[in-house]
Design a protein around this motif. Sequence first.
Motif, mmCIF file in Angstrom:
data_model
loop_
_atom_site.group_PDB
_atom_site.id
_atom_site.type_symbol
_atom_site.label_atom_id
_atom_site.label_comp_id
_atom_site.label_asym_id
_atom_site.label_seq_id
_atom_site.Cartn_x
_atom_site.Cartn_y
_atom_site.Cartn_z
ATOM 1 N N LEU A 14 0.859 -1.187 0.000
ATOM 2 C CA LEU A 14 0.000 0.000 0.000
ATOM 3 C C LEU A 14 0.892 1.233 0.000
ATOM 4 N N ASP A 15 0.648 2.111 -0.925
ATOM 5 C CA ASP A 15 1.466 3.297 -1.089
ATOM 6 C C ASP A 15 0.609 4.528 -0.845
ATOM 7 N N TYR A 16 0.989 5.332 0.126
ATOM 8 C CA TYR A 16 0.243 6.535 0.471
ATOM 9 C C TYR A 16 0.603 7.644 -0.507
ATOM 10 N N ILE A 17 -0.403 8.340 -1.016
ATOM 11 C CA ILE A 17 -0.193 9.457 -1.925
ATOM 12 C C ILE A 17 -0.571 10.732 -1.179
ATOM 13 N N ASP A 18 0.156 11.810 -1.415
ATOM 14 C CA ASP A 18 -0.018 13.052 -0.651
ATOM 15 C C ASP A 18 -1.447 13.565 -0.585
ATOM 16 N N ASP A 19 -2.253 13.320 -1.601
ATOM 17 C CA ASP A 19 -3.627 13.833 -1.566
ATOM 18 C C ASP A 19 -4.543 12.977 -0.701
ATOM 19 N N GLY A 20 -3.976 11.984 -0.011
ATOM 20 C CA GLY A 20 -4.766 11.142 0.884
ATOM 21 C C GLY A 20 -5.218 9.843 0.256
ATOM 22 N N GLY A 21 -5.003 9.702 -1.038
ATOM 23 C CA GLY A 21 -5.379 8.458 -1.703
ATOM 24 C C GLY A 21 -4.366 7.369 -1.441
ATOM 25 N N LYS A 49 -7.365 -3.119 5.287
ATOM 26 C CA LYS A 49 -6.240 -2.741 4.433
ATOM 27 C C LYS A 49 -6.158 -1.223 4.412
ATOM 28 N N LYS A 50 -5.287 -0.696 5.289
ATOM 29 C CA LYS A 50 -5.143 0.748 5.400
ATOM 30 C C LYS A 50 -3.678 1.133 5.510
ATOM 31 N N ASP A 51 -3.376 2.302 5.013
ATOM 32 C CA ASP A 51 -2.103 2.921 5.351
ATOM 33 C C ASP A 51 -2.195 3.216 6.844
ATOM 34 N N SER A 52 -1.103 3.032 7.580
ATOM 35 C CA SER A 52 -1.210 3.164 9.031
ATOM 36 C C SER A 52 -1.557 4.582 9.476
ATOM 37 N N ARG A 53 -1.325 5.581 8.629
ATOM 38 C CA ARG A 53 -1.719 6.954 8.982
ATOM 39 C C ARG A 53 -3.230 7.095 9.059
ATOM 40 N N ALA A 54 -3.970 6.151 8.458
ATOM 41 C CA ALA A 54 -5.434 6.201 8.456
ATOM 42 C C ALA A 54 -6.055 5.305 9.531
ATOM 43 N N ILE A 55 -5.230 4.586 10.298
ATOM 44 C CA ILE A 55 -5.745 3.689 11.335
ATOM 45 C C ILE A 55 -6.206 4.501 12.537
ATOM 46 N N THR A 56 -7.413 4.180 13.013
ATOM 47 C CA THR A 56 -8.016 4.886 14.147
ATOM 48 C C THR A 56 -8.057 3.974 15.363
ATOM 49 N N ASP A 57 -8.444 4.526 16.493
ATOM 50 C CA ASP A 57 -8.610 3.692 17.689
ATOM 51 C C ASP A 57 -9.745 2.687 17.506
ATOM 52 N N ASP A 58 -10.749 3.003 16.691
ATOM 53 C CA ASP A 58 -11.799 2.016 16.379
ATOM 54 C C ASP A 58 -11.202 0.827 15.636
ATOM 55 N N ASP A 59 -10.250 1.088 14.729
ATOM 56 C CA ASP A 59 -9.556 -0.001 14.031
ATOM 57 C C ASP A 59 -8.741 -0.829 15.019
ATOM 58 N N ARG A 60 -8.078 -0.161 15.940
ATOM 59 C CA ARG A 60 -7.280 -0.866 16.946
ATOM 60 C C ARG A 60 -8.175 -1.703 17.859
ATOM 61 N N LYS A 61 -9.348 -1.192 18.161
ATOM 62 C CA LYS A 61 -10.315 -1.942 18.964
ATOM 63 C C LYS A 61 -10.751 -3.202 18.214
ATOM 64 N N PHE A 82 4.259 3.754 10.083
ATOM 65 C CA PHE A 82 4.063 5.129 10.531
ATOM 66 C C PHE A 82 3.405 5.203 11.909
ATOM 67 N N THR A 83 2.410 4.353 12.176
ATOM 68 C CA THR A 83 1.750 4.353 13.494
ATOM 69 C C THR A 83 1.832 2.989 14.185
ATOM 70 N N MET A 84 2.804 2.192 13.789
ATOM 71 C CA MET A 84 2.964 0.861 14.380
ATOM 72 C C MET A 84 3.142 0.934 15.896
ATOM 73 N N GLU A 85 3.931 1.877 16.362
ATOM 74 C CA GLU A 85 4.166 1.992 17.811
ATOM 75 C C GLU A 85 2.873 2.334 18.546
ATOM 76 N N ASP A 86 1.989 3.129 17.937
ATOM 77 C CA ASP A 86 0.712 3.471 18.565
ATOM 78 C C ASP A 86 -0.164 2.231 18.749
ATOM 79 N N THR A 87 -0.207 1.394 17.725
ATOM 80 C CA THR A 87 -0.995 0.166 17.808
ATOM 81 C C THR A 87 -0.385 -0.794 18.824
ATOM 82 N N ALA A 88 0.946 -0.906 18.838
ATOM 83 C CA ALA A 88 1.611 -1.777 19.819
ATOM 84 C C ALA A 88 1.281 -1.327 21.243
#
Length: 162
Positions: A14-21, A49-61, A82-88
């Motif tokens: 998954l490749d994050y594009i600057d416009d959020g896509g 299937k998300k870029d980790s910048r788009a993962i929310t606490d609902d996803d973590r739940k 990008f947010t692996m440490e947050d999920t850990a």
Amino acid sequence: MIHILTTGGTIEGLDYIDDGGITSSNVGFKYFLDKANVNFHYNIEIVFKKDSRAITDDDRKLLASKIKETNATKILITHGTFTMEDTAKYIGKLNLNKTIVLVGSFILGSSADTDAPFNLGYAISSLQFLKPDVYIAMNGQIFNWNNVSKNLETNKFDRNEK
């Protein structure tokens, strides 16, 4: 048995594009495992299937509920860095009494020079020897969930200063 939960990220191409896509490729972990000719029992479950910048606490739940639901005591989670440490940290605070390792890659899993197969193999090997807790396995190192941060300058993970 190892239960593999996938969430997306660079390791899956998954490749994050600057416009959020987000663009995606057809990278699958079964391909990496088949290519490595592994000889252990595992199952793969796609959680999202998300870029980790788009993962929310609902996803973590949701991810935590999948961990709680499985009978497996060894869990591998593929995750964007990008947010692996947050999920850990989110999962680590739950004290689930399972061995849980998060893994990802810094180079797209679809790239010829990806670090994905090495990181995946290292994480799987580590998972089989670690005591129950939550860890990040990246680039030949293991980090505890409560002592890790991503260094954006070096694009690597570091242990926190104590």
